[in-house]
Write a protein that holds these residues in place. Structure first.
Motif, short mmCIF file in Angstrom:
data_model
loop_
_atom_site.label_atom_id
_atom_site.label_comp_id
_atom_site.label_asym_id
_atom_site.label_seq_id
_atom_site.Cartn_x
_atom_site.Cartn_y
_atom_site.Cartn_z
N GLY A 85 0.82 -1.22 0.00
CA GLY A 85 0.00 0.00 0.00
C GLY A 85 0.84 1.26 0.00
O GLY A 85 1.98 1.26 0.47
N THR A 86 0.28 2.29 -0.54
CA THR A 86 0.94 3.59 -0.54
C THR A 86 -0.11 4.68 -0.68
O THR A 86 -1.13 4.48 -1.32
CB THR A 86 2.02 3.67 -1.65
N ASN A 87 0.16 5.82 -0.06
CA ASN A 87 -0.82 6.90 -0.04
C ASN A 87 -0.43 8.03 -0.99
O ASN A 87 0.66 8.01 -1.58
CB ASN A 87 -1.02 7.41 1.39
N ILE A 88 -1.31 9.00 -1.13
CA ILE A 88 -1.10 10.11 -2.07
C ILE A 88 0.22 10.83 -1.79
O ILE A 88 0.99 11.09 -2.71
CB ILE A 88 -2.27 11.12 -2.02
N LYS A 99 1.22 17.18 -4.81
CA LYS A 99 0.22 16.28 -4.22
C LYS A 99 -1.12 16.39 -4.93
O LYS A 99 -1.79 15.39 -5.17
CB LYS A 99 0.08 16.61 -2.73
N GLU A 100 -1.53 17.59 -5.30
CA GLU A 100 -2.81 17.78 -5.99
C GLU A 100 -2.81 17.12 -7.37
O GLU A 100 -3.80 16.54 -7.79
CB GLU A 100 -3.14 19.27 -6.10
N THR A 101 -1.70 17.18 -8.07
CA THR A 101 -1.58 16.50 -9.36
C THR A 101 -1.70 14.99 -9.16
O THR A 101 -2.42 14.32 -9.91
CB THR A 101 -0.23 16.85 -10.03
N ARG A 117 -8.96 2.25 -3.94
CA ARG A 117 -8.52 2.92 -2.71
C ARG A 117 -9.03 2.10 -1.54
O ARG A 117 -10.21 1.79 -1.46
CB ARG A 117 -9.06 4.34 -2.66
N GLN A 118 -8.12 1.75 -0.65
CA GLN A 118 -8.47 1.04 0.58
C GLN A 118 -7.93 1.86 1.74
O GLN A 118 -6.72 1.89 1.97
CB GLN A 118 -7.90 -0.38 0.57
N GLY A 119 -8.84 2.56 2.41
CA GLY A 119 -8.41 3.50 3.45
C GLY A 119 -7.64 4.62 2.80
O GLY A 119 -8.12 5.25 1.86
N TRP A 120 -6.43 4.86 3.26
CA TRP A 120 -5.59 5.91 2.69
C TRP A 120 -4.73 5.39 1.54
O TRP A 120 -4.08 6.18 0.85
CB TRP A 120 -4.68 6.50 3.77
#
Length: 156
Positions: A85-88, A99-101, A117-120
């Motif tokens: 897993g990895t977040n934005i 980050k917005e891109t 998407r699973q959680g964050w």
């Protein structure tokens, strides 16, 4: 020489550096083919490919992913691939984009069914894995080409 990295021994790095003009086209052509294929698969959006590559790294690092069969994934099993897993924020930092891109491009990839998407965290789907097959084939070609070239160059 330090820009080559510690993963290469100095004698191998020096041999490659000294022979670069002779082997450059054989190094660059498979790389160009890989990026051309990636851009095509991602509808011209190289940033989307870099995002997928960052997520693929987290996917391929998961121990359970290593036990899966290519044919099973291509057939859609499992639907969502195991991943660390990895977040934005991590994705944006990994590919050096705002980050917005990253958020907008991730939303597009979720809408296309390539990610969930699973959680964050964002995870790759079997649909995405299958869609990336042309890129994977180019990557395999690159790896084999580099292996053959370096084996010949280094006499192994």
């Amino acid at each position: 020489m330090s820009s080559i990295g510690p993963e290469l021994s100095s004698s191998r790095a020096l041999t490659l550096q000294e022979n670069y003009p002779r082997v450059a086209s054989e190094l660059l052509r498979p790389l160009l083919n890989l990026f051309t294929s990636a851009r095509e698969v991602c509808d011209g959006d190289v940033d989307k490919f870099l995002i997928l590559l960052a997520i693929a790294m987290r996917t391929t690092e998961h121990p359970q992913f290593k036990t899966l069969a290519h044919a099973a994934i291509m057939a859609g099993e499992p639907e969502v691939l195991p991943s660390l897993g990895t977040n934005i924020r991590s994705i944006a930092a990994s590919v050096a984009i705002p980050k917005e891109t990253a958020r907008r491009k991730l939303a597009d990839l979720v809408e296309a069914g390539w990610l969930v998407r699973q959680g964050w965290d964002f995870r790759m789907t079997a649909k995405c894995y299958a869609a990336l097959e042309p890129v994977r084939l180019r990557l395999q070609t690159l790896a084999l080409s580099y292996h053959d070239l370096l084996s010949e160059l280094l006499g192994r």
